[in-house]
Design a protein around this motif. Structure first.
Motif, PDB file in Angstrom:
ATOM      1  N   PHE A 138     -14.505  18.223   5.152  1.00 12.91           N
ATOM      2  CA  PHE A 138     -14.806  16.825   4.840  1.00 12.91           C
ATOM      3  C   PHE A 138     -13.606  16.277   4.088  1.00 12.91           C
ATOM      4  N   ILE A 139     -13.228  15.035   4.416  1.00  9.93           N
ATOM      5  CA  ILE A 139     -12.089  14.416   3.748  1.00  9.93           C
ATOM      6  C   ILE A 139     -12.337  12.923   3.628  1.00  9.93           C
ATOM      7  N   ILE A 140     -11.968  12.366   2.495  1.00 12.04           N
ATOM      8  CA  ILE A 140     -12.132  10.932   2.262  1.00 12.04           C
ATOM      9  C   ILE A 140     -10.886  10.403   1.576  1.00 12.04           C
ATOM     10  N   GLY A 141     -10.441   9.200   1.945  1.00 11.80           N
ATOM     11  CA  GLY A 141      -9.275   8.608   1.307  1.00 11.80           C
ATOM     12  C   GLY A 141      -8.563   7.634   2.212  1.00 11.80           C
ATOM     13  N   GLY A 142      -7.296   7.353   1.886  1.00 15.06           N
ATOM     14  CA  GLY A 142      -6.517   6.406   2.658  1.00 15.06           C
ATOM     15  C   GLY A 142      -5.283   5.967   1.900  1.00 15.06           C
ATOM     16  N   LEU A 143      -4.702   4.825   2.326  1.00 13.28           N
ATOM     17  CA  LEU A 143      -3.567   4.203   1.650  1.00 13.28           C
ATOM     18  C   LEU A 143      -4.062   3.005   0.858  1.00 13.28           C
ATOM     19  N   TYR A 144      -3.602   2.914  -0.398  1.00  7.38           N
ATOM     20  CA  TYR A 144      -4.112   1.880  -1.294  1.00  7.38           C
ATOM     21  C   TYR A 144      -2.961   1.176  -2.011  1.00  7.38           C
ATOM     22  N   ASP A 145      -3.298   0.063  -2.666  1.00  4.65           N
ATOM     23  CA  ASP A 145      -2.310  -0.708  -3.415  1.00  4.65           C
ATOM     24  C   ASP A 145      -1.928  -0.037  -4.729  1.00  4.65           C
ATOM     25  N   LEU A 146      -2.694   0.956  -5.139  1.00  7.11           N
ATOM     26  CA  LEU A 146      -2.429   1.659  -6.382  1.00  7.11           C
ATOM     27  C   LEU A 146      -2.423   3.159  -6.120  1.00  7.11           C
ATOM     28  N   ASN A 147      -1.467   3.850  -6.721  1.00  2.04           N
ATOM     29  CA  ASN A 147      -1.381   5.297  -6.577  1.00  2.04           C
ATOM     30  C   ASN A 147      -2.333   5.950  -7.580  1.00  2.04           C
ATOM     31  N   SER A 148      -3.555   6.275  -7.130  1.00  5.48           N
ATOM     32  CA  SER A 148      -4.571   6.800  -8.044  1.00  5.48           C
ATOM     33  C   SER A 148      -5.545   7.704  -7.281  1.00  5.48           C
ATOM     34  N   PRO A 149      -5.987   8.818  -7.891  1.00  5.44           N
ATOM     35  CA  PRO A 149      -6.927   9.740  -7.222  1.00  5.44           C
ATOM     36  C   PRO A 149      -8.372   9.242  -7.332  1.00  5.44           C
ATOM     37  N   PHE A 150      -8.706   8.212  -6.583  1.00  6.15           N
ATOM     38  CA  PHE A 150      -9.997   7.538  -6.730  1.00  6.15           C
ATOM     39  C   PHE A 150     -11.204   8.459  -6.568  1.00  6.15           C
ATOM     40  N   PHE A 151     -11.102   9.458  -5.695  1.00  5.21           N
ATOM     41  CA  PHE A 151     -12.273  10.269  -5.369  1.00  5.21           C
ATOM     42  C   PHE A 151     -12.279  11.619  -6.075  1.00  5.21           C
ATOM     43  N   LEU A 152     -11.306  11.848  -6.950  1.00  5.64           N
ATOM     44  CA  LEU A 152     -11.294  13.056  -7.761  1.00  5.64           C
ATOM     45  C   LEU A 152     -12.480  13.022  -8.723  1.00  5.64           C
ATOM     46  N   GLY A 153     -13.283  14.094  -8.736  1.00  6.35           N
ATOM     47  CA  GLY A 153     -14.465  14.134  -9.586  1.00  6.35           C
ATOM     48  C   GLY A 153     -15.650  13.367  -9.049  1.00  6.35           C
ATOM     49  N   ARG A 154     -15.535  12.887  -7.804  1.00 15.90           N
ATOM     50  CA  ARG A 154     -16.624  12.108  -7.199  1.00 15.90           C
ATOM     51  C   ARG A 154     -17.326  12.857  -6.065  1.00 15.90           C
ATOM     52  N   ILE A 155     -17.020  14.145  -5.933  1.00 14.62           N
ATOM     53  CA  ILE A 155     -17.621  14.949  -4.874  1.00 14.62           C
ATOM     54  C   ILE A 155     -18.659  15.885  -5.479  1.00 14.62           C
TER      55      ILE A 155
ATOM     56  N   LYS B 175       0.844  -1.201   0.000  1.00 13.33           N
ATOM     57  CA  LYS B 175       0.000   0.000   0.000  1.00 13.33           C
ATOM     58  C   LYS B 175       0.878   1.250   0.000  1.00 13.33           C
ATOM     59  N   ASN B 176       1.279   1.664  -1.206  1.00 15.44           N
ATOM     60  CA  ASN B 176       2.154   2.838  -1.330  1.00 15.44           C
ATOM     61  C   ASN B 176       1.478   4.010  -2.017  1.00 15.44           C
ATOM     62  N   GLY B 177       0.167   3.924  -2.249  1.00  8.60           N
ATOM     63  CA  GLY B 177      -0.559   5.013  -2.872  1.00  8.60           C
ATOM     64  C   GLY B 177      -1.467   5.710  -1.880  1.00  8.60           C
ATOM     65  N   LEU B 178      -1.152   6.957  -1.558  1.00 10.92           N
ATOM     66  CA  LEU B 178      -1.974   7.727  -0.625  1.00 10.92           C
ATOM     67  C   LEU B 178      -2.778   8.741  -1.426  1.00 10.92           C
ATOM     68  N   THR B 179      -4.090   8.735  -1.231  1.00 12.41           N
ATOM     69  CA  THR B 179      -4.909   9.752  -1.889  1.00 12.41           C
ATOM     70  C   THR B 179      -5.978  10.255  -0.929  1.00 12.41           C
ATOM     71  N   ILE B 180      -6.177  11.561  -0.920  1.00 12.22           N
ATOM     72  CA  ILE B 180      -7.218  12.184  -0.106  1.00 12.22           C
ATOM     73  C   ILE B 180      -7.912  13.255  -0.941  1.00 12.22           C
TER      74      ILE B 180
END
Length: 306
Positions: A211-228, A3-8
Motif C-alpha cells: 500500500f502506498i499513498i502520496g504525491g507531489l505537493y507545494d510543500l516538502n513535508s511528510p504528510f502521511f508519516l504517523g497517519r498509518i 510542486k517540488n515536494g514529493l512524499t510517499i
C-alpha cells in the motif's frame, strides 16, 4: 506554487529486519516502547538507505566506490562530489577536515540530504517471539556438540515514509546537474523503492509496498508519516481510512492536499480494499500504475523547471 515536494508513505510485510548488538548468544531486534505498553520493532533509516544504495548499484550502476578512511574516519572522499555519486546527491554528506597550515579553521563540509527516510516501524506489536538455533548439522559431521543461540523473530506489517525535495536534487554550491540527470536520479530512486528488498540472516525480505499513498505537493513535508494504522481481527487487517481522510483535508494555500494525493495498492491484501476505493474514488490504482504516474510527474517537474 511549484510542486517540488514529493512524499510517499508505504506499508510492506516482512520479518525481523534489523538486529541490535544482542547479549551473549541472544540476538535482539531493534525495538521501540510505546506509552500504552506495546513494543514495536523497526528497521532503521540507515538500514533502508544501505539497501537502497545496494540496489542502486545493482540495478543502475550507482558508484559506491566513494569512501575512504584517509582522515581517520570512514567518510566520502574529498575529491568527489555529487556529479560522481548519486548517493551523495540524494542522501547528502559530511566531510571533515583538521586544522593545518593550508586550512586554518578546519571544520566540516556538509551538504544536507535531498531525500529523507523515516524508520520502518512495525504496525503490529512485538510479542517476544524467539527462535532457538543450533548448528547441529555441521557439528554432527565432526562428532562435536553444536553451538546454541536464541534469535528474536517478528513477522509484521511495517510502514515508512520517503520525502524528497526535488528542488535540491542535483545542486551543491556551484555545481548543478542537467535537468534530465536530476529526473533520472529521482526516478531511479523510485524504481528502487518499488522493488526494495533486504538481505539479512540468510533471508531476503521483500520491502516492496503493498500500500502506498502520496504525491507531489507545494510543500516538502511528510504528510502521511504517523497517519498509518492497521486494525487486525481474526487474521485479517484493515487500514484505518478515517485518519487518511482527515489528513487529505489539510490545505496548502487554497488547495487541499487530497487533490494531489494518489493511492497504490496490491489486491486482496487488506480487508477493506473496496472501502478504500470508495472513499478515495478515482485516486486508487495498482502499485505499478502509481509509480508510473509519479515518475511522469517528476520528469514533467524537471522539464518545466528549466
Amino acid at each position: 506554487m511549484n510542486k517540488n515536494g514529493l512524499t510517499i508513505t508505504m506499508i510492506f510485510k516482512a520479518q525481523s529486519l534489523n538486529y541490535g548488538e544482542g547479549i551473549g548468544n541472544i540476538s535482539e531486534l531493534k525495538k521501540l516502547s510505546r506509552g500504552d505498553g506495546t513494543i514495536h520493532t523497526f528497521a532503521s533509516r540507515q538500514a533502508l538507505r544501505y539497501d537502497i544504495a545496494r540496489l542502486g548499484n545493482k540495478m543502475f550502476g550507482w558508484n559506491l566506490e566513494v569512501v575512504d578512511k584517509s582522515k581517520g574516519t570512514v567518510q566520502f572522499k574529498d575529491e568527489l562530489n555529487i556529479k560522481d555519486s548519486e548517493e551523495m546527491d540524494l542522501f547528502g554528506y559530511m566531510k571533515t577536515s583538521k586544522k593545518s597550515d593550508q586550512n586554518e579553521t578546519g571544520g566540516s563540509d556538509i551538504r544536507s540530504a535531498a531525500v529523507r527516510l523515516s524508520h520502518a516501524i512495525s504496525l503490529e506489536d512485538y510479542k517476544s517471539d524467539t527462535e532457538f538455533l543450533n548448528n547441529k548439522g555441521l557439528a554432527d559431521r565432526i562428532n562435536e556438540f553444536p553451538n546454541l543461540a536464541n534469535i528474536e523473530q517478528h513477522l509484521s506489517y511495517y510502514t515508512y515514509t520517503v520525502t524528497i525535495d526535488l528542488a535540491k536534487v542535483g545542486k551543491d554550491g556551484n555545481i548543478e546537474l542537467e535537468q534530465k540527470e536530476k529526473a533520472k536520479r529521482v526516478n531511479q530512486l523510485l524504481e528502487i523503492i518499488k522493488v526494495l528488498n533486504r538481505d539479512i540472516g540468510g533471508r531476503q525480505e521483500n520491502l516492496s509496498p503493498l500500500f502506498i499513498i502520496g504525491g507531489l505537493y507545494d510543500l516538502n513535508s511528510p504528510f502521511f508519516l504517523g497517519r498509518i494504522n492497521l486494525q487486525g481481527k481474526e487474521g485479517e487487517f484493515k487500514i484505518d481510512t478515517d485518519i487518511l481522510q482527515d489528513t487529505v483535508t489539510m490545505k496548502l494555500g487554497e488547495n487541499r492536499i487530497g487533490e494531489d494525493t494518489k493511492i497504490g495498492m496490491v489486491k486482496s491484501i487488506f480487508k477493506n480494499e473496496e472501502e478504500i476505493k470508495e472513499k478515495f474514488s478515482g485516486k486508487v490504482s495498482n502499485i505499478q500504475e502509481f509509480f508510473e504516474e509519479l515518475e511522469s510527474k517528476v520528469s514533467k517537474y524537471y522539464e518545466e523547471a528549466k
